[in-house]
Write a protein that holds these residues in place. Sequence first.
Motif, mmCIF file in Angstrom:
data_model
loop_
_atom_site.group_PDB
_atom_site.id
_atom_site.type_symbol
_atom_site.label_atom_id
_atom_site.label_comp_id
_atom_site.label_asym_id
_atom_site.label_seq_id
_atom_site.Cartn_x
_atom_site.Cartn_y
_atom_site.Cartn_z
ATOM 1 N N GLY A 73 -5.939 -7.094 2.102
ATOM 2 C CA GLY A 73 -5.973 -6.230 3.284
ATOM 3 C C GLY A 73 -4.627 -6.122 3.960
ATOM 4 O O GLY A 73 -3.604 -6.600 3.480
ATOM 5 N N GLY A 74 -4.631 -5.434 5.128
ATOM 6 C CA GLY A 74 -3.440 -5.317 5.956
ATOM 7 C C GLY A 74 -2.283 -4.678 5.234
ATOM 8 O O GLY A 74 -2.413 -3.677 4.540
ATOM 9 N N SER A 79 -3.661 0.626 -1.007
ATOM 10 C CA SER A 79 -3.600 1.993 -0.485
ATOM 11 C C SER A 79 -2.283 2.239 0.246
ATOM 12 O O SER A 79 -1.716 3.340 0.182
ATOM 13 N N LEU A 80 -1.773 1.227 0.932
ATOM 14 C CA LEU A 80 -0.501 1.342 1.636
ATOM 15 C C LEU A 80 0.637 1.482 0.637
ATOM 16 O O LEU A 80 1.531 2.333 0.795
ATOM 17 N N ALA A 81 0.618 0.650 -0.392
ATOM 18 C CA ALA A 81 1.664 0.713 -1.413
ATOM 19 C C ALA A 81 1.678 2.074 -2.111
ATOM 20 O O ALA A 81 2.746 2.655 -2.363
ATOM 21 N N LYS A 82 0.486 2.594 -2.407
ATOM 22 C CA LYS A 82 0.394 3.897 -3.081
ATOM 23 C C LYS A 82 0.957 5.009 -2.201
ATOM 24 O O LYS A 82 1.698 5.878 -2.681
ATOM 25 N N ASP A 181 -17.879 -4.066 0.204
ATOM 26 C CA ASP A 181 -18.028 -2.610 0.292
ATOM 27 C C ASP A 181 -17.117 -1.995 1.367
ATOM 28 O O ASP A 181 -17.097 -0.781 1.561
ATOM 29 N N ALA A 182 -16.362 -2.831 2.078
ATOM 30 C CA ALA A 182 -15.506 -2.340 3.164
ATOM 31 C C ALA A 182 -14.146 -1.920 2.621
ATOM 32 O O ALA A 182 -13.621 -2.527 1.686
ATOM 33 N N ASN A 183 -13.578 -0.876 3.230
ATOM 34 C CA ASN A 183 -12.323 -0.342 2.708
ATOM 35 C C ASN A 183 -11.458 0.233 3.827
ATOM 36 O O ASN A 183 -11.959 0.854 4.765
ATOM 37 N N GLU A 184 -10.145 0.002 3.714
ATOM 38 C CA GLU A 184 -9.156 0.607 4.617
ATOM 39 C C GLU A 184 -8.264 1.506 3.770
ATOM 40 O O GLU A 184 -7.672 1.056 2.791
ATOM 41 N N GLU A 185 -8.156 2.775 4.167
ATOM 42 C CA GLU A 185 -7.371 3.739 3.395
ATOM 43 C C GLU A 185 -6.272 4.351 4.268
ATOM 44 O O GLU A 185 -6.523 4.815 5.372
ATOM 45 N N TYR A 186 -5.049 4.335 3.755
ATOM 46 C CA TYR A 186 -3.910 5.000 4.404
ATOM 47 C C TYR A 186 -3.783 6.412 3.837
ATOM 48 O O TYR A 186 -3.863 6.599 2.617
ATOM 49 N N PHE A 187 -3.543 7.389 4.705
ATOM 50 C CA PHE A 187 -3.295 8.748 4.216
ATOM 51 C C PHE A 187 -2.500 9.526 5.265
ATOM 52 O O PHE A 187 -2.384 9.112 6.423
ATOM 53 N N GLY A 189 -2.136 12.700 7.622
ATOM 54 C CA GLY A 189 -2.975 13.706 8.253
ATOM 55 C C GLY A 189 -2.166 14.916 8.677
ATOM 56 O O GLY A 189 -1.061 15.162 8.160
ATOM 57 N N LYS A 190 -2.698 15.665 9.617
ATOM 58 C CA LYS A 190 -1.989 16.836 10.128
ATOM 59 C C LYS A 190 -0.729 16.397 10.856
ATOM 60 O O LYS A 190 -0.644 15.298 11.380
ATOM 61 N N ASP A 191 0.246 17.299 10.897
ATOM 62 C CA ASP A 191 1.525 17.029 11.579
ATOM 63 C C ASP A 191 2.226 15.811 11.003
ATOM 64 O O ASP A 191 2.996 15.132 11.696
ATOM 65 N N SER A 192 1.946 15.493 9.764
ATOM 66 C CA SER A 192 2.630 14.432 9.014
ATOM 67 C C SER A 192 2.362 13.024 9.545
ATOM 68 O O SER A 192 3.070 12.079 9.189
ATOM 69 N N GLU A 193 1.373 12.863 10.434
ATOM 70 C CA GLU A 193 1.092 11.524 10.969
ATOM 71 C C GLU A 193 0.322 10.696 9.955
ATOM 72 O O GLU A 193 -0.487 11.218 9.184
ATOM 73 N N ILE A 194 0.597 9.400 9.956
ATOM 74 C CA ILE A 194 -0.121 8.478 9.071
ATOM 75 C C ILE A 194 -1.420 8.096 9.760
ATOM 76 O O ILE A 194 -1.446 7.734 10.933
ATOM 77 N N ARG A 195 -2.513 8.180 9.014
ATOM 78 C CA ARG A 195 -3.824 7.854 9.567
ATOM 79 C C ARG A 195 -4.479 6.746 8.753
ATOM 80 O O ARG A 195 -4.087 6.468 7.614
ATOM 81 N N LEU A 196 -5.488 6.126 9.362
ATOM 82 C CA LEU A 196 -6.264 5.081 8.707
ATOM 83 C C LEU A 196 -7.731 5.487 8.697
ATOM 84 O O LEU A 196 -8.257 5.950 9.713
#
Length: 387
Positions: A73-74, A79-82, A181-187, A189-196
Amino acid sequence: MEAKQNTFTSVNKEANKIWNTAIENLAVDTAKSISQQMSSMSASQKEAATVQRNIAARLFDNQEDALKNIKKGGIKNPSLAKLGNDLIWGIYHANAAMTNAKTKKESNDASVASSSLNKSLRELYQIIEIGKDTDAMFMQEYFGLEDAKNPGQPGGMALVGRDTPKWCKTMAIRSGLAGDDANEEYFVGKDSEIRLRYTGSILDGGVVDKPALTWLAYDPGVILDLKAENIKMLQAPSTLNVNGEQVGIIDNSLQYNDAYLLLDQKYVEVSSDGKMQTEFIPANMAKIVNDTKARSAARANALLNNYDDANRVWRNNFNMEEDLKFAVAANGKNVDAGQQAEFQELMFSSLKELLPTVAVGKTTEVVQEQPKPEVVEEEVIDETFAV
Protein backbone atom coordinates in the motif's frame (compact mmCIF):
# COMPACT_ATOMS: atom_id res chain seq x y z
CA MET A 1 -18.85 -7.48 77.80
CA GLU A 2 -15.15 -8.06 77.14
CA ALA A 3 -13.45 -6.33 74.18
CA LYS A 4 -12.64 -8.63 71.23
CA GLN A 5 -9.00 -9.71 71.28
CA ASN A 6 -7.16 -9.26 67.94
CA THR A 7 -4.95 -12.05 66.64
CA PHE A 8 -2.84 -12.22 63.48
CA THR A 9 -5.47 -14.49 61.89
CA SER A 10 -8.41 -12.24 62.72
CA VAL A 11 -6.61 -9.04 61.61
CA ASN A 12 -5.44 -10.67 58.39
CA LYS A 13 -8.93 -11.99 57.68
CA GLU A 14 -10.48 -8.56 58.21
CA ALA A 15 -7.88 -6.87 55.99
CA ASN A 16 -8.45 -9.40 53.19
CA LYS A 17 -12.17 -8.87 53.46
CA ILE A 18 -11.70 -5.10 53.04
CA TRP A 19 -9.42 -5.60 50.02
CA ASN A 20 -11.81 -8.08 48.36
CA THR A 21 -14.72 -5.71 48.83
CA ALA A 22 -12.69 -2.83 47.40
CA ILE A 23 -11.65 -4.91 44.36
CA GLU A 24 -15.23 -6.05 43.72
CA ASN A 25 -16.46 -2.46 43.98
CA LEU A 26 -13.71 -1.30 41.61
CA ALA A 27 -14.70 -3.94 39.06
CA VAL A 28 -18.35 -2.90 39.31
CA ASP A 29 -17.45 0.80 39.02
CA THR A 30 -15.21 0.16 35.98
CA ALA A 31 -17.88 -1.89 34.21
CA LYS A 32 -20.45 0.78 35.02
CA SER A 33 -18.17 3.55 33.70
CA ILE A 34 -17.54 1.68 30.42
CA SER A 35 -21.25 0.97 30.05
CA GLN A 36 -22.13 4.63 30.61
CA GLN A 37 -19.47 5.73 28.13
CA MET A 38 -20.77 3.32 25.49
CA SER A 39 -24.39 4.37 26.04
CA SER A 40 -23.48 8.04 25.63
CA MET A 41 -21.74 7.45 22.28
CA SER A 42 -23.57 8.29 19.06
CA ALA A 43 -24.28 5.56 16.50
CA SER A 44 -21.54 6.90 14.21
CA GLN A 45 -19.03 6.88 17.08
CA LYS A 46 -19.86 3.24 17.87
CA GLU A 47 -19.50 2.28 14.19
CA ALA A 48 -16.16 4.13 13.86
CA ALA A 49 -14.87 2.49 17.06
CA THR A 50 -15.89 -0.95 15.74
CA VAL A 51 -14.10 -0.34 12.43
CA GLN A 52 -10.97 0.79 14.29
CA ARG A 53 -11.01 -2.29 16.55
CA ASN A 54 -11.40 -4.64 13.58
CA ILE A 55 -8.54 -3.03 11.67
CA ALA A 56 -6.35 -2.98 14.78
CA ALA A 57 -7.08 -6.68 15.32
CA ARG A 58 -5.93 -7.37 11.77
CA LEU A 59 -2.69 -5.52 12.51
CA PHE A 60 -1.92 -7.02 15.92
CA ASP A 61 -3.31 -10.56 15.56
CA ASN A 62 -1.26 -11.45 12.50
CA GLN A 63 1.57 -8.97 12.26
CA GLU A 64 3.54 -10.91 9.64
CA ASP A 65 0.61 -10.98 7.22
CA ALA A 66 -0.29 -7.37 8.03
CA LEU A 67 3.25 -6.13 7.34
CA LYS A 68 3.23 -7.99 4.03
CA ASN A 69 0.03 -6.17 3.01
CA ILE A 70 1.33 -2.81 4.28
CA LYS A 71 4.24 -3.10 1.83
CA LYS A 72 1.73 -3.23 -1.04
CA GLY A 73 0.00 0.00 0.00
CA GLY A 74 0.79 3.70 0.24
CA ILE A 75 3.81 4.88 -1.72
CA LYS A 76 4.68 1.24 -2.57
CA ASN A 77 1.38 0.75 -4.37
CA PRO A 78 2.01 -0.72 -7.87
CA SER A 79 -0.66 1.67 -9.18
CA LEU A 80 1.50 4.63 -8.14
CA ALA A 81 4.57 3.20 -9.87
CA LYS A 82 2.58 2.55 -13.06
CA LEU A 83 1.15 6.09 -13.11
CA GLY A 84 4.59 7.61 -12.60
CA ASN A 85 6.01 5.47 -15.38
CA ASP A 86 3.13 6.39 -17.72
CA LEU A 87 3.63 10.11 -17.06
CA ILE A 88 7.38 9.98 -17.69
CA TRP A 89 6.91 8.09 -20.95
CA GLY A 90 4.04 10.38 -21.89
CA ILE A 91 6.28 13.42 -21.45
CA TYR A 92 8.99 11.73 -23.56
CA HIS A 93 6.56 11.06 -26.40
CA ALA A 94 4.98 14.54 -26.18
CA ASN A 95 8.42 16.17 -26.40
CA ALA A 96 9.30 13.95 -29.34
CA ALA A 97 6.03 14.93 -31.00
CA MET A 98 6.91 18.61 -30.57
CA THR A 99 10.31 18.07 -32.13
CA ASN A 100 8.86 16.16 -35.08
CA ALA A 101 5.74 18.31 -35.55
CA LYS A 102 5.10 19.25 -39.19
CA THR A 103 2.41 21.85 -38.51
CA LYS A 104 1.86 24.56 -35.94
CA LYS A 105 -1.24 22.76 -34.65
CA GLU A 106 0.68 19.53 -34.10
CA SER A 107 3.37 21.46 -32.25
CA ASN A 108 0.81 23.27 -30.08
CA ASP A 109 -1.07 20.07 -29.28
CA ALA A 110 2.15 18.32 -28.28
CA SER A 111 3.21 21.33 -26.18
CA VAL A 112 -0.13 21.37 -24.33
CA ALA A 113 0.12 17.61 -23.71
CA SER A 114 3.70 17.93 -22.43
CA SER A 115 2.75 20.82 -20.14
CA SER A 116 -0.22 18.90 -18.75
CA LEU A 117 1.82 15.75 -18.17
CA ASN A 118 4.62 17.70 -16.48
CA LYS A 119 2.05 19.35 -14.19
CA SER A 120 0.70 15.93 -13.23
CA LEU A 121 4.20 14.56 -12.63
CA ARG A 122 5.15 17.49 -10.37
CA GLU A 123 1.93 16.97 -8.43
CA LEU A 124 2.69 13.26 -8.15
CA TYR A 125 6.04 14.04 -6.53
CA GLN A 126 4.23 16.27 -4.01
CA ILE A 127 1.74 13.50 -3.31
CA ILE A 128 4.54 11.00 -2.64
CA GLU A 129 6.08 13.31 -0.01
CA ILE A 130 2.72 14.11 1.63
CA GLY A 131 1.83 10.41 1.52
CA LYS A 132 4.94 9.46 3.50
CA ASP A 133 3.95 11.80 6.34
CA THR A 134 0.30 10.77 6.21
CA ASP A 135 1.10 7.06 6.31
CA ALA A 136 3.34 7.48 9.35
CA MET A 137 0.79 9.70 11.13
CA PHE A 138 -2.08 7.31 10.44
CA MET A 139 -0.22 4.25 11.71
CA GLN A 140 0.84 6.05 14.87
CA GLU A 141 -2.41 7.80 15.77
CA TYR A 142 -5.02 5.32 14.50
CA PHE A 143 -3.42 2.47 16.44
CA GLY A 144 -2.18 4.46 19.44
CA LEU A 145 1.48 3.61 18.82
CA GLU A 146 4.63 5.39 20.05
CA ASP A 147 3.00 6.99 23.09
CA ALA A 148 0.06 8.33 21.05
CA LYS A 149 -3.23 8.39 22.97
CA ASN A 150 -5.87 5.86 21.97
CA PRO A 151 -8.07 7.00 19.07
CA GLY A 152 -11.56 8.11 20.03
CA GLN A 153 -10.36 9.11 23.51
CA PRO A 154 -9.45 12.58 24.88
CA GLY A 155 -6.07 13.55 23.49
CA GLY A 156 -6.32 10.83 20.82
CA MET A 157 -7.21 10.93 17.15
CA ALA A 158 -10.81 11.89 16.33
CA LEU A 159 -12.83 9.10 14.69
CA VAL A 160 -15.92 11.07 13.64
CA GLY A 161 -16.66 14.47 12.14
CA ARG A 162 -16.94 15.54 8.49
CA ASP A 163 -15.06 13.04 6.25
CA THR A 164 -13.11 11.38 9.08
CA PRO A 165 -14.85 7.94 9.17
CA LYS A 166 -14.56 7.59 5.38
CA TRP A 167 -10.96 8.85 5.42
CA CYS A 168 -9.98 6.31 8.08
CA LYS A 169 -11.37 3.48 5.99
CA THR A 170 -9.47 4.64 2.89
CA MET A 171 -6.27 4.94 4.93
CA ALA A 172 -6.80 1.37 6.12
CA ILE A 173 -7.08 0.36 2.45
CA ARG A 174 -3.96 2.38 1.65
CA SER A 175 -2.10 0.68 4.49
CA GLY A 176 -3.07 -2.78 3.25
CA LEU A 177 -5.16 -3.52 6.35
CA ALA A 178 -8.66 -3.62 4.88
CA GLY A 179 -8.70 -7.10 3.36
CA ASP A 180 -7.71 -8.62 0.03
CA ASP A 181 -10.64 -7.11 -1.88
CA ALA A 182 -9.62 -3.52 -1.01
CA ASN A 183 -7.79 -1.41 -3.56
CA GLU A 184 -6.24 2.06 -3.93
CA GLU A 185 -5.84 3.32 -7.50
CA TYR A 186 -3.91 6.39 -8.69
CA PHE A 187 -5.09 8.06 -11.90
CA VAL A 188 -5.12 11.42 -13.67
CA GLY A 189 -8.44 13.24 -13.58
CA LYS A 190 -9.70 16.42 -15.20
CA ASP A 191 -7.37 19.42 -15.31
CA SER A 192 -4.42 17.03 -14.97
CA GLU A 193 -4.96 16.55 -11.22
CA ILE A 194 -3.92 13.27 -9.62
CA ARG A 195 -6.84 11.46 -8.02
CA LEU A 196 -7.27 8.44 -5.77
CA ARG A 197 -10.02 5.84 -6.11
CA TYR A 198 -10.75 3.41 -3.26
CA THR A 199 -12.86 0.25 -3.41
CA GLY A 200 -13.46 -2.67 -1.05
CA SER A 201 -15.99 -4.28 1.26
CA ILE A 202 -14.88 -1.97 4.10
CA LEU A 203 -16.65 0.80 2.14
CA ASP A 204 -19.91 -1.22 2.11
CA GLY A 205 -19.95 -1.46 -1.67
CA GLY A 206 -19.25 2.24 -2.19
CA VAL A 207 -16.43 3.93 -4.08
CA VAL A 208 -14.41 6.88 -2.78
CA ASP A 209 -12.91 9.10 -5.48
CA LYS A 210 -10.94 12.10 -4.20
CA PRO A 211 -8.19 14.54 -5.31
CA ALA A 212 -5.00 12.96 -3.95
CA LEU A 213 -3.37 16.15 -2.67
CA THR A 214 -6.30 17.26 -0.50
CA TRP A 215 -7.29 13.73 0.58
CA LEU A 216 -3.84 12.75 1.79
CA ALA A 217 -3.45 16.12 3.53
CA TYR A 218 -6.75 15.63 5.42
CA ASP A 219 -6.34 15.92 9.18
CA PRO A 220 -8.92 14.28 11.49
CA GLY A 221 -7.49 16.27 14.39
CA VAL A 222 -7.12 15.40 18.05
CA ILE A 223 -10.03 15.13 20.49
CA LEU A 224 -10.02 17.91 23.05
CA ASP A 225 -9.34 16.71 26.60
CA LEU A 226 -12.29 18.68 27.88
CA LYS A 227 -12.05 17.43 31.46
CA ALA A 228 -8.39 18.47 31.71
CA GLU A 229 -9.24 21.88 30.25
CA ASN A 230 -12.09 22.28 32.74
CA ILE A 231 -9.83 21.38 35.66
CA LYS A 232 -7.26 23.92 34.48
CA MET A 233 -9.94 26.62 34.29
CA LEU A 234 -11.38 25.81 37.72
CA GLN A 235 -7.92 25.87 39.29
CA ALA A 236 -7.05 29.24 37.78
CA PRO A 237 -7.19 32.15 40.32
CA SER A 238 -10.70 33.56 40.49
CA THR A 239 -11.15 35.04 43.99
CA LEU A 240 -9.33 35.91 47.23
CA ASN A 241 -9.27 33.75 50.34
CA VAL A 242 -9.45 35.05 53.93
CA ASN A 243 -5.72 35.77 53.83
CA GLY A 244 -6.05 37.92 50.71
CA GLU A 245 -4.39 35.29 48.49
CA GLN A 246 -5.65 34.44 45.00
CA VAL A 247 -7.21 31.00 44.77
CA GLY A 248 -9.19 29.02 42.24
CA ILE A 249 -12.48 27.25 42.76
CA ILE A 250 -10.74 23.91 43.29
CA ASP A 251 -7.24 23.07 44.48
CA ASN A 252 -4.65 20.64 43.11
CA SER A 253 -6.45 17.70 44.75
CA LEU A 254 -9.69 18.75 42.98
CA GLN A 255 -11.29 19.77 46.29
CA TYR A 256 -13.07 23.06 46.83
CA ASN A 257 -11.07 25.93 48.25
CA ASP A 258 -12.70 27.32 51.42
CA ALA A 259 -13.53 30.58 49.63
CA TYR A 260 -16.18 28.66 47.66
CA LEU A 261 -17.75 26.84 50.60
CA LEU A 262 -20.54 27.92 52.94
CA LEU A 263 -18.54 27.07 56.03
CA ASP A 264 -21.21 28.36 58.41
CA GLN A 265 -23.77 25.92 56.99
CA LYS A 266 -21.88 22.66 57.54
CA TYR A 267 -23.84 19.68 58.83
CA VAL A 268 -23.18 16.14 60.00
CA GLU A 269 -24.73 12.84 58.93
CA VAL A 270 -24.43 9.65 60.95
CA SER A 271 -23.94 6.26 59.29
CA SER A 272 -26.77 3.74 59.32
CA ASP A 273 -25.07 1.69 62.02
CA GLY A 274 -24.65 4.80 64.16
CA LYS A 275 -20.90 4.26 64.54
CA MET A 276 -19.47 6.91 62.19
CA GLN A 277 -20.34 10.51 61.36
CA THR A 278 -19.35 12.56 58.31
CA GLU A 279 -19.19 16.33 57.96
CA PHE A 280 -20.67 17.97 54.85
CA ILE A 281 -20.13 21.57 53.75
CA PRO A 282 -22.42 23.06 51.05
CA ALA A 283 -20.72 24.66 48.06
CA ASN A 284 -21.44 28.30 47.35
CA MET A 285 -22.95 27.39 43.99
CA ALA A 286 -24.16 30.93 43.22
CA LYS A 287 -20.60 32.25 43.49
CA ILE A 288 -19.22 29.30 41.52
CA VAL A 289 -21.65 29.85 38.64
CA ASN A 290 -20.96 33.58 38.67
CA ASP A 291 -17.19 33.03 38.49
CA THR A 292 -17.26 30.36 35.75
CA LYS A 293 -19.99 31.38 33.33
CA ALA A 294 -18.08 34.15 31.54
CA ARG A 295 -14.88 32.10 31.26
CA SER A 296 -16.76 29.09 29.91
CA ALA A 297 -18.51 31.30 27.33
CA ALA A 298 -15.19 32.81 26.23
CA ARG A 299 -13.69 29.36 25.76
CA ALA A 300 -16.71 28.17 23.77
CA ASN A 301 -16.52 31.26 21.56
CA ALA A 302 -12.84 30.61 20.88
CA LEU A 303 -13.70 27.11 19.64
CA LEU A 304 -16.65 28.38 17.59
CA ASN A 305 -14.30 30.76 15.77
CA ASN A 306 -12.99 27.72 13.89
CA TYR A 307 -15.67 25.44 12.42
CA ASP A 308 -13.47 22.31 12.38
CA ASP A 309 -12.38 22.76 16.02
CA ALA A 310 -15.95 23.30 17.19
CA ASN A 311 -17.30 20.42 15.11
CA ARG A 312 -14.66 18.04 16.47
CA VAL A 313 -15.78 18.86 20.02
CA TRP A 314 -19.45 18.66 18.99
CA ARG A 315 -19.07 15.17 17.48
CA ASN A 316 -16.40 13.60 19.71
CA ASN A 317 -16.89 15.25 23.12
CA PHE A 318 -20.62 15.97 23.04
CA ASN A 319 -21.36 12.74 21.10
CA MET A 320 -23.59 14.34 18.46
CA GLU A 321 -24.64 12.18 15.51
CA GLU A 322 -24.55 14.93 12.86
CA ASP A 323 -22.03 17.67 12.09
CA LEU A 324 -22.68 21.25 13.09
CA LYS A 325 -24.65 23.15 10.47
CA PHE A 326 -22.25 25.29 8.47
CA ALA A 327 -23.77 28.77 8.16
CA VAL A 328 -22.65 32.39 8.29
CA ALA A 329 -24.21 33.73 11.50
CA ALA A 330 -24.68 37.40 12.34
CA ASN A 331 -21.72 37.27 14.76
CA GLY A 332 -19.40 36.17 11.95
CA LYS A 333 -19.04 32.55 13.08
CA ASN A 334 -19.59 29.74 10.57
CA VAL A 335 -22.00 27.82 12.79
CA ASP A 336 -25.80 27.97 12.89
CA ALA A 337 -26.95 30.49 15.54
CA GLY A 338 -29.19 28.01 17.36
CA GLN A 339 -26.41 25.43 17.54
CA GLN A 340 -24.00 28.07 18.83
CA ALA A 341 -26.33 28.55 21.81
CA GLU A 342 -26.53 24.78 22.36
CA PHE A 343 -22.75 24.51 22.11
CA GLN A 344 -22.38 27.18 24.81
CA GLU A 345 -24.79 25.28 27.07
CA LEU A 346 -22.96 21.99 26.60
CA MET A 347 -19.59 23.58 27.34
CA PHE A 348 -20.93 25.12 30.56
CA SER A 349 -22.68 21.89 31.59
CA SER A 350 -19.44 19.94 31.17
CA LEU A 351 -18.13 21.66 34.32
CA LYS A 352 -20.83 20.13 36.49
CA GLU A 353 -19.14 16.75 37.05
CA LEU A 354 -16.26 18.55 38.78
CA LEU A 355 -18.50 20.68 40.99
CA PRO A 356 -20.42 18.63 43.57
CA THR A 357 -23.09 20.38 45.63
CA VAL A 358 -21.26 19.65 48.89
CA ALA A 359 -17.71 19.10 50.04
CA VAL A 360 -17.06 16.07 52.22
CA GLY A 361 -15.29 16.90 55.46
CA LYS A 362 -13.95 14.70 58.21
CA THR A 363 -15.36 11.29 59.07
CA THR A 364 -15.04 10.40 62.72
CA GLU A 365 -16.34 7.86 65.18
CA VAL A 366 -19.51 8.74 66.99
CA VAL A 367 -18.57 9.23 70.61
CA GLN A 368 -21.13 7.48 72.78
CA GLU A 369 -21.67 9.06 76.16
CA GLN A 370 -20.95 6.53 78.87
CA PRO A 371 -23.88 6.23 81.31
CA LYS A 372 -22.98 7.45 84.79
CA PRO A 373 -23.08 4.67 87.40
CA GLU A 374 -26.21 4.79 89.54
CA VAL A 375 -25.49 5.96 93.09
CA VAL A 376 -27.22 3.78 95.69
CA GLU A 377 -27.62 5.41 99.08
CA GLU A 378 -27.03 3.00 101.91
CA GLU A 379 -29.30 3.13 105.01
CA VAL A 380 -27.36 4.37 108.04
CA ILE A 381 -28.47 2.89 111.41
CA ASP A 382 -28.16 5.13 114.44
CA GLU A 383 -26.76 2.95 117.22
CA THR A 384 -27.19 5.50 119.94
CA PHE A 385 -30.34 3.94 121.20
CA ALA A 386 -29.43 0.44 120.28
CA VAL A 387 -30.02 -2.04 123.13
